[in-house]
Design a protein around this motif. Structure first.
Motif, PDB file in Angstrom:
ATOM      1  N   SER A   1     -60.601 -23.784  55.716  1.00  0.00           N
ATOM      2  CA  SER A   1     -61.966 -23.376  55.377  1.00  0.00           C
ATOM      3  C   SER A   1     -62.917 -24.556  55.209  1.00  0.00           C
TER       4      SER A   1
ATOM      5  N   HIS B   1     -65.634 -27.172  55.835  1.00  0.00           N
ATOM      6  CA  HIS B   1     -66.807 -27.176  56.717  1.00  0.00           C
ATOM      7  C   HIS B   1     -67.645 -28.399  56.399  1.00  0.00           C
ATOM      8  N   ASP B   2     -67.998 -29.122  57.428  1.00  0.00           N
ATOM      9  CA  ASP B   2     -68.820 -30.319  57.256  1.00  0.00           C
ATOM     10  C   ASP B   2     -70.291 -29.920  57.223  1.00  0.00           C
ATOM     11  N   ASP B   3     -70.921 -30.190  56.102  1.00  0.00           N
ATOM     12  CA  ASP B   3     -72.334 -29.872  55.940  1.00  0.00           C
ATOM     13  C   ASP B   3     -73.163 -31.059  56.423  1.00  0.00           C
ATOM     14  N   PRO B   4     -73.929 -30.907  57.497  1.00  0.00           N
ATOM     15  CA  PRO B   4     -74.705 -32.052  58.010  1.00  0.00           C
ATOM     16  C   PRO B   4     -75.781 -32.528  57.044  1.00  0.00           C
ATOM     17  N   ARG B   5     -76.128 -31.711  56.057  1.00  0.00           N
ATOM     18  CA  ARG B   5     -77.155 -32.123  55.095  1.00  0.00           C
ATOM     19  C   ARG B   5     -76.621 -33.153  54.103  1.00  0.00           C
ATOM     20  N   VAL B   6     -75.299 -33.240  53.971  1.00  0.00           N
ATOM     21  CA  VAL B   6     -74.687 -34.210  53.060  1.00  0.00           C
ATOM     22  C   VAL B   6     -74.698 -35.580  53.724  1.00  0.00           C
TER      23      VAL B   6
ATOM     24  N   THR C   1     -73.689 -39.292  54.924  1.00  0.00           N
ATOM     25  CA  THR C   1     -72.432 -39.651  55.587  1.00  0.00           C
ATOM     26  C   THR C   1     -71.410 -40.233  54.618  1.00  0.00           C
TER      27      THR C   1
ATOM     28  N   ALA D   1     -69.860 -37.482  52.625  1.00  0.00           N
ATOM     29  CA  ALA D   1     -69.044 -36.615  53.481  1.00  0.00           C
ATOM     30  C   ALA D   1     -67.710 -37.275  53.821  1.00  0.00           C
TER      31      ALA D   1
ATOM     32  N   ARG E   1     -65.343 -37.080  50.905  1.00  0.00           N
ATOM     33  CA  ARG E   1     -64.775 -35.738  50.749  1.00  0.00           C
ATOM     34  C   ARG E   1     -63.630 -35.521  51.733  1.00  0.00           C
TER      35      ARG E   1
ATOM     36  N   ARG F   1     -68.607 -38.255  62.427  1.00  0.00           N
ATOM     37  CA  ARG F   1     -69.572 -38.755  61.442  1.00  0.00           C
ATOM     38  C   ARG F   1     -69.757 -40.265  61.573  1.00  0.00           C
TER      39      ARG F   1
END
Length: 406
Positions: free
Chosen positions: A281, A283-288, A290, A293, A296, A355
């Motif tokens: 589950s 999911h890489d959030d592009p708003r975070v 680099t 991310a 994480r 990323r």
């Protein structure tokens, strides 16, 4: 004459002034002490409610009011004696009314067969017995779509050699040694209400415990989901006892080893399934940003490696115990949940490398060399953990390799 009368008055005035200075100093000290005491009182008031709660809980633990000293009784609530009587009545009622256990849950396969019989359709034949366990040498390479990429190892060695250091920690996670410690329960055992409650359970719940022991002995499942359901049911039933360990030790026929092994298997299976779900589950959030991310991704990879290494470390010895107690063990093999977790690692490495490449092209980092080096290190780490890369991971690595070669 006047001089003789003034001299004593002057001495009296000087004495009064000296006395006044002394009293002012004393007054200042008393004010400081009073201020300090007010702070102490305020602090004690803030903790007063917690202390009262602890005292009330402590005194409620004893069922005999005579055990309390006269100094302690002033802190007891007014209904303390009534509570003691109620506890005695509860113990007596327990002795009079033995526990009636709920029936254990039916396995999923049995439920499906019964449903088919109710519909007038013959159920499917039972599955064949599980194959013998594979040796550790034959269990590798279970991910068909994964192939080893020698370029990952070559690029990693080249960059780390250029940096003058080798990342000896890549592809491995330190596993802390679990230390089991026994809790000290001597103080609890000395309480008369505690001993009385245990004695009551031993005398009145014998038939109930014999029923549970028989169910544990006869338990044999092919699906770990059924083992989880059985363990949950068993824990709910045993929670009726005042102290499970203290009561069951009076029943020599209680199958303690099998019950503990079933609990261990259910817990390990649940933890591994949780890791599988978390990896699937992700999911890489592009708003975070680099940097956050990437941290994480690394943290989740640490958890995945830790969980898999824990299973691999005890798999050989544990699987034998599971087979002896008729507990499913195939889920511990590389072809089970472990393969799904490793597929989740491939998803993480794709996110990490993508990323890193995007951040390099956008110039988000001041030191691009460290960014690429960390990307190669993480790629090497996952490559060694999984045993190779799939097609998507290979494409992402080629982009990273092109930037590292510049």
């Amino acid at each position: 004459m006047m001089t003789e009368e003034i001299a004593p008055l002057r001495n009296q005035i000087n004495a009064i002034l000296e006395r006044n200075r002394y009293l002012e100093e004393q007054n200042l000290q008393l004010r400081q002490e009073a201020q300090f005491l007010r702070k102490q009182i305020q602090s004690l008031k803030e903790r007063d409610s917690d202390q009262k709660a602890v005292l009330v809980k402590k005194f409620h633990a004893s069922s005999l009011a005579s055990n309390c000293t006269s100094k302690e009784k002033q802190f007891l609530p007014d209904n303390y004696n009534l509570n003691c009587k109620q506890k005695v009545l509860e113990l007596e009622s327990k002795m009079k009314e033995p526990r009636v256990p709920k029936p254990p849950p039916n396995p999923k396969q049995l439920q499906a067969t019964q449903h088919a019989r109710n519909e007038g359709v013959q159920g499917p034949p039972p599955p064949p017995p599980p194959p013998p366990p594979l040796s550790s040498k034959l269990q590798g390479g279970v991910l068909k779509a994964v192939q080893r990429v020698p370029e990952v190892v070559e690029l990693y060695r080249m960059l780390t050699r250029k940096e003058g250091k080798v990342d000896a920690k890549a592809g491995s996670v330190g596993i802390p040694v679990a230390m089991n410690s026994r809790e000290m329960i001597g103080e609890i055992e000395n309480r008369s209400s505690y001993v009385l409650a245990i004695k009551s359970d031993v005398e009145s719940q014998g038939e109930f415990i014999n029923f549970l022991a028989k169910e544990v002995e006869n338990a044999a499942y092919k699906d770990m989901a059924d083992v989880e359901s059985f363990v949950k049911w068993l824990d709910e039933e045993l929670s009726y006892l005042v102290d499970e360990r203290a009561v069951l030790k009076h029943f020599p026929h209680w199958p303690e080893r099998k019950a503990d092994t079933m609990r261990e298997a259910a817990c390990s299976y649940r933890d591994l399934k949780s890791l599988e779900t978390e990896a699937a589950s992700f999911h890489d959030d592009p708003r975070v940003i680099t940097s956050v991310a990437l941290k994480r991704v690394q943290a989740l990879q640490d958890k995945l490696e830790h969980g898999v290494h824990n299973i691999e470390r005890v798999r050989d010895s544990t699987s034998k115990r599971y087979r002896d107690f008729r507990i499913p063990w195939e889920w511990m093999l590389d072809t089970g949940i472990v393969s799904q977790i490793k597929l989740g690692s491939l998803k993480l490495v794709r996110v990490y490398m993508s990323r890193a490449v995007s951040a390099f092209k956008c110039g988000q980092f001041l030191d691009d060399d460290d960014l690429i080096l960390n990307g190669v290190r993480f790629a090497f780490r996952v490559h060694q953990f999984v045993g190779g890369f799939d097609e998507g991971s290979r494409r992402a690595f080629q982009e990273l390799k092109m930037l590292a070669s510049k």
